[in-house]
Enzyme design. Structure first.
Site, short mmCIF file in Angstrom:
data_model
loop_
_atom_site.label_atom_id
_atom_site.label_comp_id
_atom_site.label_asym_id
_atom_site.label_seq_id
_atom_site.Cartn_x
_atom_site.Cartn_y
_atom_site.Cartn_z
N LYS A 206 0.83 -1.20 0.00
CA LYS A 206 0.00 0.00 0.00
C LYS A 206 0.87 1.26 0.00
CE LYS A 206 -3.47 2.48 2.65
NZ LYS A 206 -4.33 2.54 3.81
N GLU A 212 10.50 -4.69 4.50
CA GLU A 212 10.59 -6.09 4.07
C GLU A 212 10.30 -6.22 2.58
OE1 GLU A 212 8.90 -4.89 6.58
OE2 GLU A 212 9.19 -6.09 8.40
N GLY A 263 -4.73 -1.75 4.99
CA GLY A 263 -3.92 -2.88 4.49
C GLY A 263 -4.57 -4.23 4.75
N ARG A 264 -5.06 -4.44 5.96
CA ARG A 264 -5.64 -5.76 6.28
C ARG A 264 -7.04 -5.94 5.71
NH1 ARG A 264 -4.43 -2.62 10.41
NH2 ARG A 264 -6.02 -1.76 11.77
N GLU A 349 -4.58 -6.74 14.90
CA GLU A 349 -4.04 -5.45 14.48
C GLU A 349 -5.14 -4.38 14.52
OE1 GLU A 349 -2.34 -4.41 10.38
OE2 GLU A 349 -0.48 -4.73 11.47
N HIS A 380 -4.68 -33.50 16.96
CA HIS A 380 -3.55 -34.37 17.32
C HIS A 380 -2.39 -33.54 17.86
CE1 HIS A 380 -5.41 -37.98 15.65
NE2 HIS A 380 -6.00 -37.11 14.85
N LYS A 489 9.65 -1.03 14.08
CA LYS A 489 10.20 -0.74 12.74
C LYS A 489 11.32 0.28 12.86
CE LYS A 489 5.91 -1.04 10.00
NZ LYS A 489 4.97 -0.30 9.19
#
Ligand code: F6P
Length: 519
Positions: A206, A212, A263-264, A349, A380, A489
């Site tokens: 965005k 990253e 963003g999410r 978030e 399991h 960050k």
């Protein structure tokens, strides 16, 4: 004008709920089912694409009635309408919150729309048409065998989760890869399987500044050129709300979106291009249609039959009155492997905040910890703790009625397992031997999608988005910013100097000690 709102703890219903929680301390759901033949009918409902059974939860009809009164008092409906209308409800960033516009049919106006929405919707559809045309072009391009999405957080989790979930709808012959981590192992393990002439890189961000993503994109470009790759313009495209930054980067094919898409919440935008490449433009439109159907349910269903709100009320009941700190997500569909991670970002978030909209500390807990794994695998591994551990916590099962494979025996066993887990948590089993005793009376919710299609998945995801909106609105927090990610960050950038041998002055002893150990 911002909608008026009341924080849920300031409502008249809040102390009533506290008193009610005291009365309900010994609620035994087994007895509640025995006493109320209508419990399943009362607490279950069909919403677009999704059936939900909330009856195996530690509440009573009276609990829900009090919670609904609280929602009404807090002006939840007005807050919802303000979001759909395009008011700047993300007040810390002075932005509208309009991911719902991304799935609104062309030309559809809703009562209360801000005047600029008609033009924004027009732009949404123009971009969508262009993005889907590009997706079809890529799908038809036999030279492109591999598509690599480089993005992180919302620019990765949504598309990755949906592409995996809808594997049955993807065309063979093209592989989708997702690179998010700055850890070079991830990028390298993808690149070593690729050839530049057969690869399309999608740089999804965005902001087009995320460390990253930009680091991975730079390394991918360097690899492309070092391997003799020609024609960067053909092999790199950008998905971003900052097209000028992508252009400065030298990328010529860009699909944009707007600052009013969080963003999410962005998989419905150009960030969804990997999905469109995987399942085709018709499939992507069905995903949007499913989400839109849920949007309309959220806007129009009365509060008592409004599934996103009912879920949020249960969440608040559990978090603030019964003190549950986590929720386990168990999708009984292997394709939904990344759903827990996607929901983690969506909810934690959005609502993992400690202050209200005005920046005042909140007196009550907010987002719980979400975690999980697909069933049966979780059975399991950690289900032992759900059945017999000292902590009680709600489990959420997502099952799919019709499988998309030709192994019906498998699917019956899968569904039987999903049902059995919820049943075992409820009924328990008495035994004189403590090791074999199952206390039961443990909560779970059960969702059923008819089949895992683009449409039902779209509806289910929109349901989760609106659920998070409702709990955030009632808690009085801004669900649409994420200041909590900033400090780390910033510090990471500062520590790079330390790792390069720079001065460690001013660092806490542990960080300095670790850096000394690492250099
Ligand atoms: O750091 C958190 C975050 O801002 C998320 O909210 C977002 O989804 C992610 O980073 C990626 O951001 P971008 O799409 O701008 O690269």
């Amino acid at each position: 004008m911002a909608a008026p709102f009341l924080r849920c703890d300031q409502s008249a219903a809040w102390p009533q709920l506290q008193a009610h929680a005291q009365q309900l301390q010994d609620l035994d759901m087994r007895r509640a089912f025995a006493q109320d033949g209508g419990r399943f009918a009362h607490f279950s409902q069909q919403a677009p694409g999704v059936f939900a059974d909330l009856s195996k939860n530690l509440w009573q009809p009276q609990t829900e009635a009090l919670l609904l009164a609280m929602a009404a008092e807090c002006g939840l409906a007005a807050q919802r309408d303000a979001m759909f209308a395009g008011e700047a409800i993300n007040r810390t960033e002075d932005r509208a919150v309009l991911h719902t516009l991304l799935r609104r049919p062309r030309g559809l106006a809703l009562a209360g729309d801000q005047p600029w929405l008609a033009q924004a919707l027009h732009e949404v559809h123009a971009t969508l048409d262009a993005m889907l045309a590009f997706a079809e072009q890529v799908r038809a391009d036999a030279a492109i065998t591999d598509i690599v999405n480089i993005g992180i957080g919302g620019s990765d989790l949504g598309p990755q989760m949906v592409v995996r979930a809808l594997d049955a709808y993807t065309q063979p012959g093209q592989r989708l890869h997702f690179v998010s981590n700055i850890d070079g192992h991830e990028l390298q393990s993808v690149l070593r399987r690729l050839r530049p002439e057969n690869t399309l890189f999608l740089v999804a961000s965005k902001t087009f500044t995320t460390l990253e993503t930009m680091t991975n994109a730079r390394s991918a470009l360097a690899w492309f050129q070092a391997q003799g790759g020609q024609d960067v313009a053909r092999h790199f495209a950008a998905l971003t709300a900052c097209p000028e930054k992508a252009a400065a980067w030298g990328i010529r094919t860009t699909f944009g979106f707007w600052d009013w898409v969080g963003g999410r919440y962005s998989l419905w935008s150009a960030i969804g291009l990997p999905i469109a490449i995987a399942i085709g433009s018709a499939g992507f439109r069905q995903l949007l249609a499913g989400a839109h159907a849920m949007d309309m349910h959220f806007c129009q269903a009365p509060l008592a039959a409004n599934l996103p709100l009912r879920l949020a009320l249960l969440d608040i009941w559990y978090r603030n009155f019964l003190g549950f700190g986590s929720r386990c997500i168990a999708p009984y569909h292997a394709g939904l492997q990344r759903l827990p991670a996607y929901l983690q970002q969506l909810e934690m978030e959005s609502n993992g905040k400690g202050v209200d909209m005005a920046g005042q500390p909140l007196p009550m807990a907010t987002a719980p910890i979400l975690w999980g794994e697909p069933g049966c695998n979780g059975q399991h591994a950690f289900f032992q703790m759900l059945h017999q551990g000292r902590d009680r916590l709600p489990l959420e099962i997502i099952a799919v009625h019709q499988a998309a494979h030709a192994l019906p025996g498998h699917h019956r066993l899968l569904l039987a397992n999903a049902l059995a887990q919820a049943q075992a948590l409820l009924v328990g089993r008495s035994s004189a031997c403590g090791h074999r005793h199952f206390p039961g009376n443990r909560p779970s919710s059960f969702f059923v999608l008819d089949a895992l299609t683009p449409e039902t998945l779209g509806a289910y995801l929109a349901l989760q988005e609106h659920r998070v909106f409702c709990s955030g609105a009632l808690w009085g927090i801004n669900s649409f910013d994420q200041w909590g990610v900033e400090l780390g960050k910033q510090l990471a950038l500062e520590l790079v100097a330390g790792l390069e041998g720079g001065a460690l002055d001013g660092l806490d002893a542990s960080t300095a000690g670790l850096i000394a150990h690492l250099i």
